[in-house]
Design a protein around this motif. Structure first.
Motif, PDB file in Angstrom:
ATOM      1  N   SER A 132      33.801  12.705   9.141  1.00 57.78           N
ATOM      2  CA  SER A 132      35.183  12.513   9.622  1.00 57.78           C
ATOM      3  C   SER A 132      35.454  11.014   9.618  1.00 57.78           C
ATOM      4  CB  SER A 132      35.367  13.106  11.026  1.00 57.78           C
ATOM      5  OG  SER A 132      34.475  12.496  11.935  1.00 57.78           O
ATOM      6  N   ARG A 133      35.542  10.473   8.451  1.00 54.96           N
ATOM      7  CA  ARG A 133      35.595   9.020   8.269  1.00 54.96           C
ATOM      8  C   ARG A 133      36.879   8.379   8.793  1.00 54.96           C
ATOM      9  NH1 ARG A 133      31.867   7.244   4.334  1.00 54.96           N
ATOM     10  NH2 ARG A 133      29.944   8.392   4.729  1.00 54.96           N
ATOM     11  N   ARG A 134      37.831   9.153   9.211  1.00 55.25           N
ATOM     12  CA  ARG A 134      39.128   8.597   9.602  1.00 55.25           C
ATOM     13  C   ARG A 134      39.206   8.198  11.069  1.00 55.25           C
ATOM     14  NH1 ARG A 134      41.649   6.971   5.025  1.00 55.25           N
ATOM     15  NH2 ARG A 134      41.533   8.582   3.417  1.00 55.25           N
ATOM     16  N   GLU A 135      38.141   8.426  11.819  1.00 48.93           N
ATOM     17  CA  GLU A 135      38.181   8.122  13.254  1.00 48.93           C
ATOM     18  C   GLU A 135      37.120   7.094  13.623  1.00 48.93           C
ATOM     19  OE1 GLU A 135      37.536  10.350  17.587  1.00 48.93           O
ATOM     20  OE2 GLU A 135      37.417  11.490  15.717  1.00 48.93           O
ATOM     21  N   GLU A 136      37.550   5.978  14.220  1.00 49.51           N
ATOM     22  CA  GLU A 136      36.606   4.974  14.700  1.00 49.51           C
ATOM     23  C   GLU A 136      35.874   5.499  15.935  1.00 49.51           C
ATOM     24  OE1 GLU A 136      37.939   0.480  13.619  1.00 49.51           O
ATOM     25  OE2 GLU A 136      38.877   1.365  15.377  1.00 49.51           O
ATOM     26  N   LYS A 137      34.606   5.171  16.029  1.00 47.63           N
ATOM     27  CA  LYS A 137      33.828   5.602  17.195  1.00 47.63           C
ATOM     28  C   LYS A 137      32.979   4.434  17.683  1.00 47.63           C
ATOM     29  CE  LYS A 137      32.239   8.550  20.191  1.00 47.63           C
ATOM     30  NZ  LYS A 137      33.109   9.113  21.243  1.00 47.63           N
ATOM     31  N   PRO A 138      33.431   3.739  18.748  1.00 46.67           N
ATOM     32  CA  PRO A 138      32.628   2.641  19.295  1.00 46.67           C
ATOM     33  C   PRO A 138      31.482   3.165  20.154  1.00 46.67           C
ATOM     34  CG  PRO A 138      34.665   2.839  20.524  1.00 46.67           C
ATOM     35  CD  PRO A 138      34.734   3.859  19.426  1.00 46.67           C
ATOM     36  N   ILE A 139      30.366   2.450  20.112  1.00 51.02           N
ATOM     37  CA  ILE A 139      29.181   2.762  20.922  1.00 51.02           C
ATOM     38  C   ILE A 139      28.774   1.491  21.656  1.00 51.02           C
ATOM     39  CG2 ILE A 139      26.726   3.382  20.876  1.00 51.02           C
ATOM     40  CD1 ILE A 139      28.477   5.756  20.301  1.00 51.02           C
ATOM     41  N   TYR A 140      28.555   1.622  22.961  1.00 53.67           N
ATOM     42  CA  TYR A 140      28.104   0.495  23.785  1.00 53.67           C
ATOM     43  C   TYR A 140      26.698   0.809  24.293  1.00 53.67           C
ATOM     44  CZ  TYR A 140      33.043  -0.659  23.651  1.00 53.67           C
ATOM     45  OH  TYR A 140      34.323  -0.948  23.225  1.00 53.67           O
ATOM     46  N   LEU A 141      25.765  -0.064  24.005  1.00 55.02           N
ATOM     47  CA  LEU A 141      24.369   0.181  24.344  1.00 55.02           C
ATOM     48  C   LEU A 141      24.093  -0.056  25.827  1.00 55.02           C
ATOM     49  CD1 LEU A 141      22.581  -1.556  21.321  1.00 55.02           C
ATOM     50  CD2 LEU A 141      23.309   0.841  21.528  1.00 55.02           C
ATOM     51  N   ASP A 142      23.267   0.794  26.409  1.00 62.16           N
ATOM     52  CA  ASP A 142      22.800   0.576  27.777  1.00 62.16           C
ATOM     53  C   ASP A 142      21.788  -0.563  27.826  1.00 62.16           C
ATOM     54  OD1 ASP A 142      24.344   2.719  28.605  1.00 62.16           O
ATOM     55  OD2 ASP A 142      22.711   4.167  28.397  1.00 62.16           O
ATOM     56  N   ASN A 143      20.961  -0.634  26.774  1.00 56.85           N
ATOM     57  CA  ASN A 143      19.905  -1.647  26.693  1.00 56.85           C
ATOM     58  C   ASN A 143      20.096  -2.444  25.407  1.00 56.85           C
ATOM     59  OD1 ASN A 143      18.608  -0.312  28.973  1.00 56.85           O
ATOM     60  ND2 ASN A 143      17.932   1.214  27.483  1.00 56.85           N
ATOM     61  N   PRO A 144      20.633  -3.650  25.499  1.00 53.94           N
ATOM     62  CA  PRO A 144      20.856  -4.438  24.288  1.00 53.94           C
ATOM     63  C   PRO A 144      19.576  -4.616  23.463  1.00 53.94           C
ATOM     64  CG  PRO A 144      21.917  -5.467  26.164  1.00 53.94           C
ATOM     65  CD  PRO A 144      21.066  -4.359  26.709  1.00 53.94           C
ATOM     66  N   VAL A 145      19.742  -4.663  22.158  1.00 51.53           N
ATOM     67  CA  VAL A 145      18.612  -4.861  21.241  1.00 51.53           C
ATOM     68  C   VAL A 145      18.708  -6.267  20.671  1.00 51.53           C
ATOM     69  CG1 VAL A 145      17.642  -4.134  19.017  1.00 51.53           C
ATOM     70  CG2 VAL A 145      18.435  -2.412  20.668  1.00 51.53           C
ATOM     71  N   TRP A 146      17.573  -6.973  20.647  1.00 52.76           N
ATOM     72  CA  TRP A 146      17.547  -8.368  20.211  1.00 52.76           C
ATOM     73  C   TRP A 146      17.437  -8.460  18.700  1.00 52.76           C
ATOM     74  CZ3 TRP A 146      18.680 -12.228  23.457  1.00 52.76           C
ATOM     75  CH2 TRP A 146      18.573 -11.980  24.815  1.00 52.76           C
ATOM     76  N   LEU A 147      18.225  -9.371  18.131  1.00 52.94           N
ATOM     77  CA  LEU A 147      18.172  -9.708  16.713  1.00 52.94           C
ATOM     78  C   LEU A 147      17.923 -11.198  16.573  1.00 52.94           C
ATOM     79  CD1 LEU A 147      18.681  -9.270  13.611  1.00 52.94           C
ATOM     80  CD2 LEU A 147      21.123  -9.701  14.124  1.00 52.94           C
TER      81      LEU A 147
END
Length: 210
Positions: free
Chosen positions: A191-206
């Motif tokens: 369903s490529r027409r809908e944006e879906k944001p995700i917010y992490l509970d535990n940030p991941v380091w880069l």
């Protein structure tokens, strides 16, 4: 008779003395060995307890996902051009958007004449998901220009193959406290027409190195 009883008692004490010392040693030594990291209630760290860590090597054009001493995956990327360099440093990934839209960056010469594109629209350079590491301008994202992988071709972001960026995003969500079942990803990717944001509970380091 009295002398015989006293002698017998004395011999009994002599026989008991070394047995008592040995018994004491058998109690103390094993107790010390057993409590070393087991019976103390102190959990010993293992590779499975280590957090997910990502390293992007700009020279190698690679992202490596590690957990402790274990390498989980490696991915080829395109990095920023010389005039649009990818920032170096250590960053926290806290947010991603599946099926992202795209808007031309304001005041950018290279974006003049380009128009905004919604999720899944033809011409949208953001494929599948974008994973922010320095909001709002820098992120890892899927690209339709897979031939650019392994080169310095982007405007500062890290580009990835669409399938591989989906795999990386799943890994980050799992270790960032936002796991999903496979049917959730199936629905998102179909369903490529809908944006879906995700917010992490535990940030991941880069960490991005040169």
């Amino acid at each position: 008779m009295t002398n015989i009883r006293k002698l017998s008692g004395f011999l009994f004490l002599l026989a008991a003395a070394p047995l008592s010392s040995c018994a004491h040693a058998q109690i103390e030594l094993p107790r010390t060995a057993v409590t070393a990291g087991k019976d103390t209630g102190i959990a010993q760290p293992t590779a499975a307890d280590a957090p997910l860590e990502l390293t992007a090597n700009l020279a190698a054009r690679m992202i490596v996902a590690r957990r402790g001493d274990s390498t989980l995956a490696t991915y080829a990327v395109a990095i920023g051009q010389d005039k649009y360099p990818t920032p170096r440093g250590t960053f926290r990934i806290r947010k991603m958007i599946w099926n992202p839209s795209w808007r031309p960056p304001p005041n950018s010469e290279w974006a003049k004449g380009k128009t905004a594109k919604g999720p899944g629209e033809p011409g949208n350079p953001m494929k599948v998901v974008k994973i922010f590491f320095q909001e709002p301008d820098y992120y890892i994202h899927g690209t339709g220009d897979v031939e650019s992988l392994g080169s310095a071709a982007s405007h500062g972001c890290l580009r990835m193959d669409p399938e591989e960026v989906a795999d990386l995003a799943k890994l980050i969500m799992e270790h960032g406290g936002q796991p999903r079942e496979e049917n959730w990803f199936w629905r998102i990717l179909h369903s490529r027409r809908e944006e879906k944001p995700i917010y992490l509970d535990n940030p991941v380091w880069l960490t991005i190195t040169g």
